[in-house]
Design an enzyme around this catalytic site. Structure first.
Site, PDB file in Angstrom:
ATOM      1  N   ARG A  40      -3.704  13.992  -4.988  1.00  0.00           N
ATOM      2  CA  ARG A  40      -4.341  12.834  -5.453  1.00  0.00           C
ATOM      3  C   ARG A  40      -5.533  12.970  -6.344  1.00  0.00           C
ATOM      4  O   ARG A  40      -5.543  12.157  -7.299  1.00  0.00           O
ATOM      5  CB  ARG A  40      -4.880  11.861  -4.296  1.00  0.00           C
ATOM      6  CG  ARG A  40      -5.426  10.724  -4.523  1.00  0.00           C
ATOM      7  CD  ARG A  40      -5.491   9.856  -3.599  1.00  0.00           C
ATOM      8  NE  ARG A  40      -6.732  10.178  -2.683  1.00  0.00           N
ATOM      9  CZ  ARG A  40      -7.075   9.797  -1.572  1.00  0.00           C
ATOM     10  NH1 ARG A  40      -6.436   8.841  -0.929  1.00  0.00           N
ATOM     11  NH2 ARG A  40      -8.371  10.048  -0.842  1.00  0.00           N
ATOM     12  N   LYS A  74      -9.082   7.804  -7.954  1.00  0.00           N
ATOM     13  CA  LYS A  74     -10.226   7.850  -7.070  1.00  0.00           C
ATOM     14  C   LYS A  74     -11.169   8.177  -8.224  1.00  0.00           C
ATOM     15  O   LYS A  74     -11.970   9.271  -8.372  1.00  0.00           O
ATOM     16  CB  LYS A  74     -10.046   8.844  -5.902  1.00  0.00           C
ATOM     17  CG  LYS A  74     -11.128   8.380  -4.914  1.00  0.00           C
ATOM     18  CD  LYS A  74     -10.680   9.043  -3.580  1.00  0.00           C
ATOM     19  CE  LYS A  74     -11.955   8.876  -2.520  1.00  0.00           C
ATOM     20  NZ  LYS A  74     -12.226   7.742  -2.160  1.00  0.00           N
ATOM     21  N   GLU A 103      -7.361  -4.384  -0.920  1.00  0.00           N
ATOM     22  CA  GLU A 103      -8.210  -3.542  -0.106  1.00  0.00           C
ATOM     23  C   GLU A 103      -9.629  -3.786  -0.024  1.00  0.00           C
ATOM     24  O   GLU A 103      -9.839  -4.897  -0.556  1.00  0.00           O
ATOM     25  CB  GLU A 103      -7.990  -2.105  -0.375  1.00  0.00           C
ATOM     26  CG  GLU A 103      -8.537  -1.774  -1.874  1.00  0.00           C
ATOM     27  CD  GLU A 103      -8.299  -0.084  -2.043  1.00  0.00           C
ATOM     28  OE1 GLU A 103      -8.065   0.727  -1.235  1.00  0.00           O
ATOM     29  OE2 GLU A 103      -7.775   0.390  -3.198  1.00  0.00           O
TER      30      GLU A 103
HETATM   31  N1  PLP Z   1      -9.461   2.871  -0.319  1.00  0.00           N
HETATM   32  C1  PLP Z   1     -10.446   3.050  -1.205  1.00  0.00           C
HETATM   33  C2  PLP Z   1     -10.879   2.531  -2.350  1.00  0.00           C
HETATM   34  C3  PLP Z   1     -11.139   4.311  -0.747  1.00  0.00           C
HETATM   35  O1  PLP Z   1     -12.392   4.664  -1.289  1.00  0.00           O
HETATM   36  C4  PLP Z   1     -10.597   5.026   0.284  1.00  0.00           C
HETATM   37  C5  PLP Z   1     -11.447   6.339   0.509  1.00  0.00           C
HETATM   38  O2  PLP Z   1     -10.948   7.514   0.374  1.00  0.00           O
HETATM   39  C6  PLP Z   1      -9.619   4.529   0.826  1.00  0.00           C
HETATM   40  C7  PLP Z   1      -9.019   3.708   0.332  1.00  0.00           C
HETATM   41  C8  PLP Z   1      -8.936   5.522   2.084  1.00  0.00           C
HETATM   42  O3  PLP Z   1      -8.394   6.757   1.807  1.00  0.00           O
HETATM   43  P1  PLP Z   1      -8.127   8.009   2.403  1.00  0.00           P
HETATM   44  O4  PLP Z   1      -7.465   7.419   3.825  1.00  0.00           O
HETATM   45  O5  PLP Z   1      -7.442   8.927   1.660  1.00  0.00           O
HETATM   46  O6  PLP Z   1      -9.517   8.531   2.831  1.00  0.00           O
HETATM   47  C1  COI Z   2     -13.474   8.183   1.905  1.00  0.00           C
HETATM   48  O1  COI Z   2     -13.332   7.467   2.853  1.00  0.00           O
HETATM   49  O2  COI Z   2     -13.590   9.277   1.915  1.00  0.00           O
HETATM   50  C2  COI Z   2     -14.266   7.587   0.736  1.00  0.00           C
HETATM   51  O3  COI Z   2     -14.259   8.164  -0.275  1.00  0.00           O
HETATM   52  C3  COI Z   2     -14.790   5.997   0.999  1.00  0.00           C
HETATM   53  C4  COI Z   2     -15.894   5.918   0.416  1.00  0.00           C
HETATM   54  C5  COI Z   2     -16.347   4.417   0.278  1.00  0.00           C
HETATM   55  C6  COI Z   2     -16.956   6.633   1.357  1.00  0.00           C
END
Ligand code: PLP
Ligand code: COI
Length: 341
Positions: free
Chosen positions: A82, A184, A220
């Site tokens: 990612r 991200k 989201e």
């Molecule tokens: N959506 C956003 C905007 C996020 O910052 C995160 C955190 O990483 C997620 C979703 C969840 O992603 P993941 O499950 O890869 O941590």
């Molecule tokens: C995560 O879940 O790792 C994120 O980056 C989300 C953040 C809002 C702490």
């Protein structure tokens, strides 16, 4: 190895400086070998790309102590991938997948004394990130970059742990239709700060963002994807090109199907149908699965039948299975668990 004297069970989601971090610099078109350092500060040009035009991105994953006493992390290859996608979109150099995983492993090893013990409810949050470090004044990508990985022990992202939260429908947008919502980039989070402070001031834990073009579809929150459970027990999760492809959500979709025999639908979710769902949760690395009890839509409340006291029954099954895999209670699908030590 002796653990640090930390009150693990009462940790919130905050930054605690740990002993070592990984740093690698990109210059003249190549990454150097990188070092592990005790220096927690960053020294860069006053005109660095990150400071002027926000050229920065990050990842987030966790290390866990398993029931068997091992330290592991969860699907770091997907975070590496990612970040590669993110870097391409931000005109940043790619940090190769194998090197990313190795940097994560080495940084966790170097801070093993901060990995919370099994059963404490806490984990070690790992933050890989990259930024433009050389000077730019015309709007353009930097020529030099720094990639770093630090760690910090954390507890639950939302106060109250697994208690259902109340969120609100936001009038602000998080991401434009052909923008950067799917990567991200730090800028997505800068965009959300005004909205999250406002939500907190009004007593809400998070914002539910709707699609910017029509404000009719669920996207989201600021830091997690949505999952919904229908009254007949299906898992429904929004599909959109402007949300982050959550690794937790993608894993839960597979866990639901393969471990729990739950039918999964990834599709557009209209806000109008949210009132008909039985359960709602936010999923992500930081959020794990945080149950949503109530959604406030400009004063009109949607109260899920699962209530405000505990997680809904299907959400709980998903939570127990996912964390069971992460903590070593259950066999993981091939390649999901990276053993660190
Ligand atoms: N959506 C956003 C905007 C996020 O910052 C995160 C955190 O990483 C997620 C979703 C969840 O992603 P993941 O499950 O890869 O941590
Ligand atoms: C995560 O879940 O790792 C994120 O980056 C989300 C953040 C809002 C702490």
């Amino acid at each position: 190895m002796e653990k640090k004297d930390i009150d693990w069970s009462n940790l919130g989601f905050g930054y605690i400086k740990t002993d070592k971090r990984f740093v690698s610099n990109f210059k003249d078109g190549a990454w150097d070998d990188g070092i592990m350092t005790e220096d927690a500060t960053v020294s860069i040009s006053e005109c660095a790309g990150v400071l002027q035009y926000a050229q920065t991105c990050f990842e987030g994953l966790k290390a866990y102590t398993t029931k068997q006493g091992k330290i592991v992390c969860f699907r770091p290859d997907l975070n590496a991938q990612r970040m590669i996608d993110t870097c391409k979109r931000l005109e940043m150099p790619v940090f190769p997948e194998e090197r990313f995983v190795e940097a994560v492993v080495e940084t966790v090893k170097a801070n093993a004394a901060y990995v919370p013990p099994y059963g404490s409810g806490a984990t070690l949050y790992i933050r890989p990130y990259m930024f433009g470090s050389s000077a730019v004044i015309g709007v353009s990508p930097a020529e030099e970059y720094q990639f770093r990985v630090f760690t910090t022990p954390v507890g639950p992202y939302f106060k109250g742990g697994a208690k259902p939260i109340t969120i609100r429908v936001s009038d602000f947008d998080r991401a434009a239709p052909h923008g950067t919502g799917h990567i991200k980039a730090g800028l997505n989070y800068a965009m959300s700060l005004y909205a999250i402070v406002d939500a907190h001031n009004q007593g809400f834990a998070e914002n539910m963002y709707l699609d910017a073009a029509t404000h009719t579809k669920v996207e989201e929150t600021g830091g997690a994807n949505f999952i919904f459970i229908t009254k007949d027990g299906k898992l429904v999760t929004p599909k959109s090109n402007s949300i982050l492809p959550s690794i937790t959500r993608r894993s839960l979709m597979q866990v639901a199907k393969d471990y729990l025999g739950i039918e999964v639908e990834e599709r557009e979710v209209f806000f109008d149908e949210v009132k008909d769902f039985a359960e709602c949760g936010l999923c992500g690395t930081a959020a794990v699965i945080s149950p949503v009890g109530k959604i406030n839509d400009h004063g009109k409340e949607i109260c899920f039948p699962s209530g405000m006291d505990e997680m809904g029954p299907i959400t709980k099954k998903l939570y127990d299975t996912l964390t069971g895999i992460q903590m070593g209670h259950m066999d993981a699908p091939e390649g999901w668990i990276k053993e660190i030590m």
